[in-house]
Design an enzyme around this catalytic site. Sequence first.
Site, PDB file in Angstrom:
ATOM      1  N   HIS A   1      -6.935  -1.589  -3.027  1.00 33.27           N
ATOM      2  CA  HIS A   1      -6.456  -2.242  -4.248  1.00 33.27           C
ATOM      3  C   HIS A   1      -7.455  -2.029  -5.390  1.00 33.27           C
ATOM      4  O   HIS A   1      -7.064  -1.766  -6.526  1.00 33.27           O
ATOM      5  CB  HIS A   1      -6.228  -3.735  -4.001  1.00 33.27           C
ATOM      6  CG  HIS A   1      -5.129  -4.010  -3.012  1.00 33.27           C
ATOM      7  ND1 HIS A   1      -4.070  -4.850  -3.280  1.00 33.27           N
ATOM      8  CD2 HIS A   1      -4.903  -3.547  -1.767  1.00 33.27           C
ATOM      9  CE1 HIS A   1      -3.256  -4.882  -2.230  1.00 33.27           C
ATOM     10  NE2 HIS A   1      -3.756  -4.106  -1.299  1.00 33.27           N
TER      11      HIS A   1
ATOM     12  N   ASP B   1      -2.877  -8.171  -9.496  1.00 37.22           N
ATOM     13  CA  ASP B   1      -2.400  -7.635  -8.221  1.00 37.22           C
ATOM     14  C   ASP B   1      -1.249  -8.502  -7.724  1.00 37.22           C
ATOM     15  O   ASP B   1      -1.411  -9.721  -7.551  1.00 37.22           O
ATOM     16  CB  ASP B   1      -3.569  -7.659  -7.232  1.00 37.22           C
ATOM     17  CG  ASP B   1      -3.304  -6.803  -6.016  1.00 37.22           C
ATOM     18  OD1 ASP B   1      -2.164  -6.839  -5.508  1.00 37.22           O
ATOM     19  OD2 ASP B   1      -4.223  -6.102  -5.580  1.00 37.22           O
TER      20      ASP B   1
ATOM     21  N   THR C   1       0.226  -2.351  -5.304  1.00 33.02           N
ATOM     22  CA  THR C   1      -0.478  -1.156  -4.823  1.00 33.02           C
ATOM     23  C   THR C   1       0.201  -0.569  -3.589  1.00 33.02           C
ATOM     24  O   THR C   1      -0.187   0.480  -3.106  1.00 33.02           O
ATOM     25  CB  THR C   1      -1.944  -1.499  -4.476  1.00 33.02           C
ATOM     26  OG1 THR C   1      -1.924  -2.478  -3.433  1.00 33.02           O
ATOM     27  CG2 THR C   1      -2.691  -2.066  -5.663  1.00 33.02           C
TER      28      THR C   1
ATOM     29  N   ALA D   1     -16.215   8.664   4.462  1.00 29.51           N
ATOM     30  CA  ALA D   1     -16.160  10.016   3.905  1.00 29.51           C
ATOM     31  C   ALA D   1     -15.730   9.999   2.443  1.00 29.51           C
ATOM     32  O   ALA D   1     -15.039   9.081   2.018  1.00 29.51           O
ATOM     33  CB  ALA D   1     -15.169  10.845   4.703  1.00 29.51           C
TER      34      ALA D   1
ATOM     35  N   HIS E   1      -3.632   6.214   9.033  1.00 25.63           N
ATOM     36  CA  HIS E   1      -2.987   4.922   9.298  1.00 25.63           C
ATOM     37  C   HIS E   1      -1.868   4.674   8.283  1.00 25.63           C
ATOM     38  O   HIS E   1      -1.263   3.613   8.284  1.00 25.63           O
ATOM     39  CB  HIS E   1      -4.040   3.807   9.210  1.00 25.63           C
ATOM     40  CG  HIS E   1      -4.542   3.596   7.811  1.00 25.63           C
ATOM     41  ND1 HIS E   1      -5.069   4.605   7.034  1.00 25.63           N
ATOM     42  CD2 HIS E   1      -4.597   2.483   7.028  1.00 25.63           C
ATOM     43  CE1 HIS E   1      -5.409   4.134   5.852  1.00 25.63           C
ATOM     44  NE2 HIS E   1      -5.135   2.837   5.822  1.00 25.63           N
TER      45      HIS E   1
ATOM     46  N   ASN F   1      -2.727   4.555  -0.437  1.00 17.74           N
ATOM     47  CA  ASN F   1      -3.626   5.469  -1.150  1.00 17.74           C
ATOM     48  C   ASN F   1      -3.857   6.739  -0.348  1.00 17.74           C
ATOM     49  O   ASN F   1      -3.810   7.847  -0.888  1.00 17.74           O
ATOM     50  CB  ASN F   1      -4.974   4.792  -1.434  1.00 17.74           C
ATOM     51  CG  ASN F   1      -4.833   3.684  -2.450  1.00 17.74           C
ATOM     52  OD1 ASN F   1      -4.612   3.931  -3.626  1.00 17.74           O
ATOM     53  ND2 ASN F   1      -4.916   2.452  -1.987  1.00 17.74           N
ATOM     54  N   SER F   2      -4.104   6.574   0.943  1.00 16.49           N
ATOM     55  CA  SER F   2      -4.340   7.750   1.789  1.00 16.49           C
ATOM     56  C   SER F   2      -3.121   8.653   1.787  1.00 16.49           C
ATOM     57  O   SER F   2      -3.234   9.885   1.744  1.00 16.49           O
ATOM     58  CB  SER F   2      -4.668   7.320   3.228  1.00 16.49           C
ATOM     59  OG  SER F   2      -5.878   6.592   3.239  1.00 16.49           O
TER      60      SER F   2
ATOM     61  N   ALA G   1       1.032  -4.100   7.257  1.00 16.70           N
ATOM     62  CA  ALA G   1       1.600  -4.170   5.889  1.00 16.70           C
ATOM     63  C   ALA G   1       2.605  -3.046   5.660  1.00 16.70           C
ATOM     64  O   ALA G   1       3.507  -2.855   6.467  1.00 16.70           O
ATOM     65  CB  ALA G   1       0.477  -4.186   4.865  1.00 16.70           C
ATOM     66  N   ASP G   2       2.426  -2.295   4.539  1.00 13.66           N
ATOM     67  CA  ASP G   2       3.437  -1.274   4.225  1.00 13.66           C
ATOM     68  C   ASP G   2       3.355  -0.042   5.124  1.00 13.66           C
ATOM     69  O   ASP G   2       4.206   0.842   5.044  1.00 13.66           O
ATOM     70  CB  ASP G   2       3.335  -0.867   2.745  1.00 13.66           C
ATOM     71  CG  ASP G   2       1.992  -0.274   2.349  1.00 13.66           C
ATOM     72  OD1 ASP G   2       1.028  -0.426   3.101  1.00 13.66           O
ATOM     73  OD2 ASP G   2       1.923   0.356   1.276  1.00 13.66           O
ATOM     74  N   GLN G   3       2.315   0.028   5.959  1.00 12.88           N
ATOM     75  CA  GLN G   3       2.083   1.264   6.713  1.00 12.88           C
ATOM     76  C   GLN G   3       3.218   1.601   7.687  1.00 12.88           C
ATOM     77  O   GLN G   3       3.500   2.780   7.933  1.00 12.88           O
ATOM     78  CB  GLN G   3       0.741   1.154   7.452  1.00 12.88           C
ATOM     79  CG  GLN G   3      -0.427   1.008   6.475  1.00 12.88           C
ATOM     80  CD  GLN G   3      -1.650   0.348   7.077  1.00 12.88           C
ATOM     81  OE1 GLN G   3      -1.777   0.265   8.300  1.00 12.88           O
ATOM     82  NE2 GLN G   3      -2.549  -0.139   6.236  1.00 12.88           N
TER      83      GLN G   3
HETATM   84  N1  UDP Z   1     -11.426   6.041   1.952  1.00  6.77           N
HETATM   85  C1  UDP Z   1     -12.539   6.821   1.694  1.00  6.77           C
HETATM   86  N2  UDP Z   1     -13.317   7.195   2.743  1.00  6.77           N
HETATM   87  C2  UDP Z   1     -13.051   6.846   4.019  1.00  6.77           C
HETATM   88  C3  UDP Z   1     -11.910   6.049   4.272  1.00  6.77           C
HETATM   89  C4  UDP Z   1     -11.117   5.679   3.210  1.00  6.77           C
HETATM   90  O1  UDP Z   1     -12.835   7.174   0.536  1.00  6.77           O
HETATM   91  O2  UDP Z   1     -13.809   7.240   4.919  1.00  6.77           O
HETATM   92  C5  UDP Z   1     -10.586   5.631   0.814  1.00  6.77           C
HETATM   93  C6  UDP Z   1      -9.308   6.414   0.762  1.00  6.77           C
HETATM   94  O3  UDP Z   1      -9.533   7.628   0.068  1.00  6.77           O
HETATM   95  C7  UDP Z   1      -8.342   5.459   0.068  1.00  6.77           C
HETATM   96  C8  UDP Z   1      -8.870   4.078   0.458  1.00  6.77           C
HETATM   97  O4  UDP Z   1     -10.191   4.281   0.957  1.00  6.77           O
HETATM   98  O5  UDP Z   1      -8.398   5.628  -1.327  1.00  6.77           O
HETATM   99  C9  UDP Z   1      -8.052   3.419   1.544  1.00  6.77           C
HETATM  100  O6  UDP Z   1      -6.886   2.928   0.993  1.00  6.77           O
HETATM  101  P1  UDP Z   1      -5.514   2.960   1.778  1.00  6.77           P
HETATM  102  O7  UDP Z   1      -4.482   2.365   0.881  1.00  6.77           O
HETATM  103  O8  UDP Z   1      -5.217   4.326   2.258  1.00  6.77           O
HETATM  104  O9  UDP Z   1      -5.718   2.101   3.066  1.00  6.77           O
HETATM  105  P2  UDP Z   1      -6.412   0.672   3.372  1.00  6.77           P
HETATM  106  O10 UDP Z   1      -7.846   0.950   3.518  1.00  6.77           O
HETATM  107  O11 UDP Z   1      -6.079  -0.240   2.224  1.00  6.77           O
HETATM  108  O12 UDP Z   1      -5.781   0.257   4.653  1.00  6.77           O
END
Ligand code: UDP
Length: 491
Positions: free
Chosen positions: A20, A121, A143, A359, A376, A380-381, A399-401
């Site tokens: 977010h 949000d 988001t 990473a 997952h 964002n991913s 959640a939305d996954q």
């Molecule tokens: N991310 C990252 N490095 C990692 C793991 C995740 O930069 O090793 C970033 C990824 O690029 C994304 C965010 O963390 O922008 C994760 O958001 P996402 O909505 O995919 O999943 P959440 O973490 O909210 O479950």
Amino acid sequence: MEQATAIPHVLIFPLPVQGHVTSMLKLAELLSLAGGGGIRVTFLNSDYNHTRLIQFSDAESRFRNYPAFQFKTIDDGLPMDQLTKGQKVSELVGAMGSKTRPVFKDSLVQMDPPVTCVIGDGALGFISEVSLELGIPNIRFRTISTCFFWINFWLPEIIQAGELPIQGEEDMDRMITKVPGTESFLRCRDLPAYCRGRSDEPTLLRIVRATRESSSPPYPLILNTFDELDGPILALVHHRLPKTYAIGPLHEHLRSRLHTTSYSSPSSSLWKEEASCLTWLDSQPLGSVLYVNFGSITMMRRDQAVEFWEGLINSKNRFLWVIRPGSVCFDEEMGCDNMPEELVEGVEKGNLKVLVGWAPQEEVLGHDAVGGFLTHSGWNSTLESIVAGVPMICWPFFADQQVNSRVVSEVLKLGLDMKDVCDRRVVERMVNELMVEKKEEFGRKAAEMARMAKESVKEGGSSYRDLELLIEDIKSQAQEVNGSKSNNSIS
Ligand code: UDP
């Protein structure tokens, strides 16, 4: 107090978790950029996350380039020493609703110059409630994926039609028919955990009431998506909420407006990014590596980690597995990390690398050596994979996954859905399907969607247009707010 002028002052307030913060900070930078100093932006971060943001990213120095931008911080209501702070989202939302809400209201009242628009949000319902109480225009930012937003919108109808709650040991492949636009693909198993099994009807209704998506009068809404990705459902959302701005993929939108040559948009990382994996990727063949990363919140049991490990090894493909510290082998009762021996830090052999850390994900996905993403399905991913043109294997967590993984596999045909299964044979089979057998087929689809994503944020594209509209609306809101304030002689 400063004399009220027509210069808009936007306050952006995310739920303090990585995904977010990331997308809403991109929006903050886009508004600062596009406004050319003509829009003041205040980004309200939790104290805890702000310390991490300035420690692990260049956000503080970067935003100094925008004189009309400021960071402010607020307490998230959780004890500072809580190990999993921010990773039990429902606890965080609860704490903020009770403890942060009054502090937020006070700081909003005191903000100088006064805030003319709150972009809150949508996961934190109190933000729009407080803004409305104070008569400040409010735009909700969701988001999550558009499809998931839309399903929540229709939850009351699904319950009324008797399609939910799920009754005991049901067929999870039963279709859900009451959500327009999703009739051909939405099954019980594609719904979030609160709809799947355990929740009884009163619990579900409480959630429906808490989100109040469909019963509120139409409100302005920002979604991190683009027309070509979510077109049909987005059109339905527009019909109910005409002021919907689809301005994503936000990271690509920012990259494009900054005219950057870098593979990634500016970092908003809350963990230390380990660039060593990029060096390792440099030595791997083109499109040969499966990138494995389950985001910032997913927790995995020890036995699940071992199934993934065995499946990945048996597939004989190259892989880079990034493990967030504390996320694997987490024991719910004992609360301890008990890492399988195989997955120790820094395992690096010819065809695999396991990195316990975090990473620079956009750069990893943009690296030529990466040919697939075991994810997952966080939104964002998913968008980052789409922009990079990388097909996915989806193992959704919450959640939305659950629905994102279905959309990726069944609607967009950009990958495979492994939900509800964690078995080394399935892992091995799917990895080979994605990386070998159907590599070209998925690759073509992914490249086409990546092209459309990039077009959407360029001048003439749908997301570019929606951001311009949003900026115009923010500016005219400010005129109205200031107009009514001077009429009432408040400022
Ligand atoms: N991310 C990252 N490095 C990692 C793991 C995740 O930069 O090793 C970033 C990824 O690029 C994304 C965010 O963390 O922008 C994760 O958001 P996402 O909505 O995919 O999943 P959440 O973490 O909210 O479950």
